[in-house]
Motif scaffolding. Structure first.
Motif, PDB file in Angstrom:
ATOM      1  N   GLU A  39       0.812  -1.219   0.000  1.00 10.04           N
ATOM      2  CA  GLU A  39       0.000   0.000   0.000  1.00 10.04           C
ATOM      3  C   GLU A  39       0.848   1.272   0.000  1.00 10.04           C
ATOM      4  OE1 GLU A  39      -2.276   0.690   3.560  1.00 10.04           O
ATOM      5  OE2 GLU A  39      -0.908  -0.548   4.741  1.00 10.04           O
ATOM      6  N   ARG A  40       2.117   1.179   0.344  1.00  6.39           N
ATOM      7  CA  ARG A  40       2.998   2.352   0.322  1.00  6.39           C
ATOM      8  C   ARG A  40       3.528   2.551  -1.094  1.00  6.39           C
ATOM      9  NH1 ARG A  40       6.873  -0.004   4.834  1.00  6.39           N
ATOM     10  NH2 ARG A  40       6.579  -1.738   3.363  1.00  6.39           N
ATOM     11  N   GLN A  63       4.785  -2.754  12.976  1.00  3.05           N
ATOM     12  CA  GLN A  63       3.373  -2.949  12.697  1.00  3.05           C
ATOM     13  C   GLN A  63       3.194  -4.096  11.701  1.00  3.05           C
ATOM     14  OE1 GLN A  63       1.050  -1.159  14.395  1.00  3.05           O
ATOM     15  NE2 GLN A  63       2.859  -0.391  15.466  1.00  3.05           N
ATOM     16  N   PRO A  64       1.956  -4.609  11.553  1.00  2.35           N
ATOM     17  CA  PRO A  64       1.723  -5.678  10.575  1.00  2.35           C
ATOM     18  C   PRO A  64       2.143  -5.247   9.177  1.00  2.35           C
ATOM     19  CG  PRO A  64      -0.171  -5.428  12.021  1.00  2.35           C
ATOM     20  CD  PRO A  64       0.756  -4.282  12.329  1.00  2.35           C
ATOM     21  N   GLN A  65       2.403  -6.223   8.334  1.00  4.83           N
ATOM     22  CA  GLN A  65       2.890  -5.961   6.984  1.00  4.83           C
ATOM     23  C   GLN A  65       1.935  -5.050   6.232  1.00  4.83           C
ATOM     24  OE1 GLN A  65       3.095  -9.977   5.687  1.00  4.83           O
ATOM     25  NE2 GLN A  65       1.055  -9.986   4.815  1.00  4.83           N
ATOM     26  N   LYS A  66       2.461  -4.392   5.211  1.00  3.58           N
ATOM     27  CA  LYS A  66       1.724  -3.369   4.495  1.00  3.58           C
ATOM     28  C   LYS A  66       1.107  -3.888   3.195  1.00  3.58           C
ATOM     29  CE  LYS A  66       3.081  -0.169   7.448  1.00  3.58           C
ATOM     30  NZ  LYS A  66       2.146   0.562   8.328  1.00  3.58           N
ATOM     31  N   LEU A  67       1.016  -5.208   3.047  1.00  3.88           N
ATOM     32  CA  LEU A  67       0.450  -5.741   1.823  1.00  3.88           C
ATOM     33  C   LEU A  67      -1.069  -5.727   1.871  1.00  3.88           C
ATOM     34  CD1 LEU A  67       2.663  -8.851   0.993  1.00  3.88           C
ATOM     35  CD2 LEU A  67       2.889  -6.497   0.191  1.00  3.88           C
ATOM     36  N   LEU A  68      -1.663  -5.323   0.743  1.00  5.51           N
ATOM     37  CA  LEU A  68      -3.106  -5.379   0.559  1.00  5.51           C
ATOM     38  C   LEU A  68      -3.411  -6.281  -0.624  1.00  5.51           C
ATOM     39  CD1 LEU A  68      -4.170  -1.611   0.736  1.00  5.51           C
ATOM     40  CD2 LEU A  68      -4.593  -3.340   2.485  1.00  5.51           C
ATOM     41  N   SER A  69      -4.519  -7.003  -0.568  1.00  2.00           N
ATOM     42  CA  SER A  69      -4.969  -7.693  -1.768  1.00  2.00           C
ATOM     43  C   SER A  69      -5.702  -6.690  -2.655  1.00  2.00           C
ATOM     44  CB  SER A  69      -5.899  -8.850  -1.415  1.00  2.00           C
ATOM     45  OG  SER A  69      -7.148  -8.358  -0.947  1.00  2.00           O
ATOM     46  N   TYR A  70      -5.810  -7.027  -3.921  1.00  2.00           N
ATOM     47  CA  TYR A  70      -6.558  -6.191  -4.864  1.00  2.00           C
ATOM     48  C   TYR A  70      -7.969  -5.946  -4.332  1.00  2.00           C
ATOM     49  CZ  TYR A  70      -8.289  -4.802  -9.561  1.00  2.00           C
ATOM     50  OH  TYR A  70      -8.820  -4.140 -10.633  1.00  2.00           O
ATOM     51  N   ARG A  71      -8.609  -7.004  -3.826  1.00  2.00           N
ATOM     52  CA  ARG A  71      -9.972  -6.883  -3.310  1.00  2.00           C
ATOM     53  C   ARG A  71     -10.011  -5.957  -2.093  1.00  2.00           C
ATOM     54  NH1 ARG A  71     -14.779  -9.757  -3.661  1.00  2.00           N
ATOM     55  NH2 ARG A  71     -16.322  -8.734  -2.336  1.00  2.00           N
ATOM     56  N   GLU A  72      -9.042  -6.095  -1.194  1.00  5.56           N
ATOM     57  CA  GLU A  72      -9.008  -5.232  -0.015  1.00  5.56           C
ATOM     58  C   GLU A  72      -8.868  -3.768  -0.412  1.00  5.56           C
ATOM     59  OE1 GLU A  72      -7.051  -7.433   3.773  1.00  5.56           O
ATOM     60  OE2 GLU A  72      -5.728  -7.226   2.042  1.00  5.56           O
ATOM     61  N   TYR A  73      -8.021  -3.507  -1.413  1.00  5.46           N
ATOM     62  CA  TYR A  73      -7.803  -2.120  -1.829  1.00  5.46           C
ATOM     63  C   TYR A  73      -9.066  -1.515  -2.428  1.00  5.46           C
ATOM     64  CZ  TYR A  73      -6.089   1.879  -4.462  1.00  5.46           C
ATOM     65  OH  TYR A  73      -5.921   3.138  -4.977  1.00  5.46           O
ATOM     66  N   SER A  82      -1.319   7.102  -7.791  1.00  5.64           N
ATOM     67  CA  SER A  82      -0.411   6.721  -8.874  1.00  5.64           C
ATOM     68  C   SER A  82      -1.215   6.122 -10.014  1.00  5.64           C
ATOM     69  CB  SER A  82       0.616   5.696  -8.370  1.00  5.64           C
ATOM     70  OG  SER A  82      -0.031   4.469  -8.040  1.00  5.64           O
ATOM     71  N   ILE A  83      -0.596   6.058 -11.182  1.00  5.24           N
ATOM     72  CA  ILE A  83      -1.238   5.444 -12.340  1.00  5.24           C
ATOM     73  C   ILE A  83      -1.529   3.970 -12.069  1.00  5.24           C
ATOM     74  CG2 ILE A  83       0.987   4.932 -13.434  1.00  5.24           C
ATOM     75  CD1 ILE A  83      -0.307   5.364 -16.126  1.00  5.24           C
ATOM     76  N   PHE A  84      -0.683   3.319 -11.287  1.00  6.65           N
ATOM     77  CA  PHE A  84      -0.889   1.915 -10.931  1.00  6.65           C
ATOM     78  C   PHE A  84      -2.207   1.750 -10.189  1.00  6.65           C
ATOM     79  CE2 PHE A  84      -0.291  -1.368  -7.577  1.00  6.65           C
ATOM     80  CZ  PHE A  84      -0.206  -2.481  -8.390  1.00  6.65           C
TER      81      PHE A  84
END
Length: 318
Positions: free
Chosen positions: A242-243, A267-277, A291-293
């Motif tokens: 997410e960063r 803190q817990p990891q900063k990964l998000l799934s596509y669905r979570e985002y 961002s364009i991404f």
């Protein structure tokens, strides 16, 4: 930093925010999500055939068409960064990128057709050279780099070079799918401890983004071929960090990148799934793509009009 399995790191080899393949997996029996290894979200298990309005399709194509130009200018795209890989890029990949750049410098239709034909042959040569069949890091690196070049070339051949080129490029649909699946399936959970944290983070995030963008490219391509947007259910579980600013723009000048990366390290990891985002964007009006991404992920999921109605016009251009 917390690893995907909940444990804490015990060596400098654990320099990524969790495994490449940790994520949120869909439970097909209940339709809910649980914290599982993304390996359980098998590609091809289930997909949706979605209609895509012309405005959304045209927006996705227009944004993707920027990628070859981005690479020509800076050797960077929203999913690739040439400067972080540990060794020389294969010559076949260099040839593909060089022809993508040459295509955009053509001044006449004849030059464009000739360059597109050369690019088509160069892509075929690159595909012939890459035969991923076992997990060796160097082979994995070559395959990731080649997949990124294939994606960039397909954007030119499918969306820019005309109908003849588009028809010829259809034979590259299977390699795109096979390489993407191989990169996903063989993604390592750790990288070499010899890498600096910034290099390791960007390599890891590049791999995650490449898998996501390859699936988005394939789905958008299916609209051009079949009139439907093919969305694999497993794509909802694919993660990214997410960063996004750590990959997209921030440098390590004056230790800025390192400070941002280490902020909240416990803190817990900063990964998000596509669905979570996308679900988080739906629930929280203050969340805006930076961002364009992120724009492409949101527009592909929610549609351009819906995203634009929630986004400042300066952030979501025509």
């Amino acid at each position: 930093m917390i690893r995907g399995d909940g444990s804490t790191p015990d060596s400098t080899t654990d320099i990524l925010p969790g495994s490449f393949i940790d994520g949120i997996c869909i439970d097909f029996s209940t339709g809910t999500y649980g914290a599982h290894d993304i390996v359980h979200a098998e590609p091809g298990v289930q997909e949706y055939l979605l209609s895509l309005d012309f405005e959304t399709f045209n927006y996705l194509v227009a944004r993707m068409k920027q990628f070859p130009l981005m690479y020509a200018r800076s050797q960077k795209t929203p999913f690739s960064r040439r400067d972080v890989w540990s060794r020389t890029i294969p010559s076949s990949v260099e040839d593909v990128y060089a022809l993508c750049t040459a295509f955009h410098r053509c001044r006449t239709l004849h030059e464009r057709r000739m360059t597109a034909a050369r690019l088509d042959r160069s892509v075929q040569e690159m595909i012939t050279r890459i035969r991923p069949n076992s997990f060796v890091y160097q082979d994995y690196q070559d395959t990731v780099i080649s997949l990124q070049a294939l994606m960039t070339a397909l954007i030119v051949l499918v969306f820019e070079a005309g109908s003849e080129s588009h028809i010829r490029a259809q034979r590259f649909e299977k390699p795109l799918a096979v390489w993407t699946r191989w990169v996903w399936k063989n993604a390592p959970s750790h990288l070499s401890c010899e890498m600096q944290p910034r290099q390791a983070f960007i390599v890891g995030e590049s791999i995650r983004r490449t898998i996501l963008m390859s699936n988005t490219l394939a789905s958008t391509w299916s609209v051009a071929r079949e009139g439907v947007f093919r969305h694999g259910v497993f794509v909802d579980a694919l993660p990214f960090d997410e960063r996004t600013w750590l990959f997209d723009g921030i440098t390590d000048e004056h230790g800025t990148w390192q400070a941002e990366y280490m902020h909240g390290w416990d803190q817990p990891q900063k990964l998000l799934s596509y669905r979570e985002y996308t679900s988080g964007w739906e629930r929280h009006s203050h969340i805006q793509p930076s961002s364009i991404f992120e724009e492409i992920l949101l527009v592909a999921c929610k549609g351009r009009q819906r995203v634009r109605s929630r986004t400042l016009s300066s952030q979501l251009p025509d």
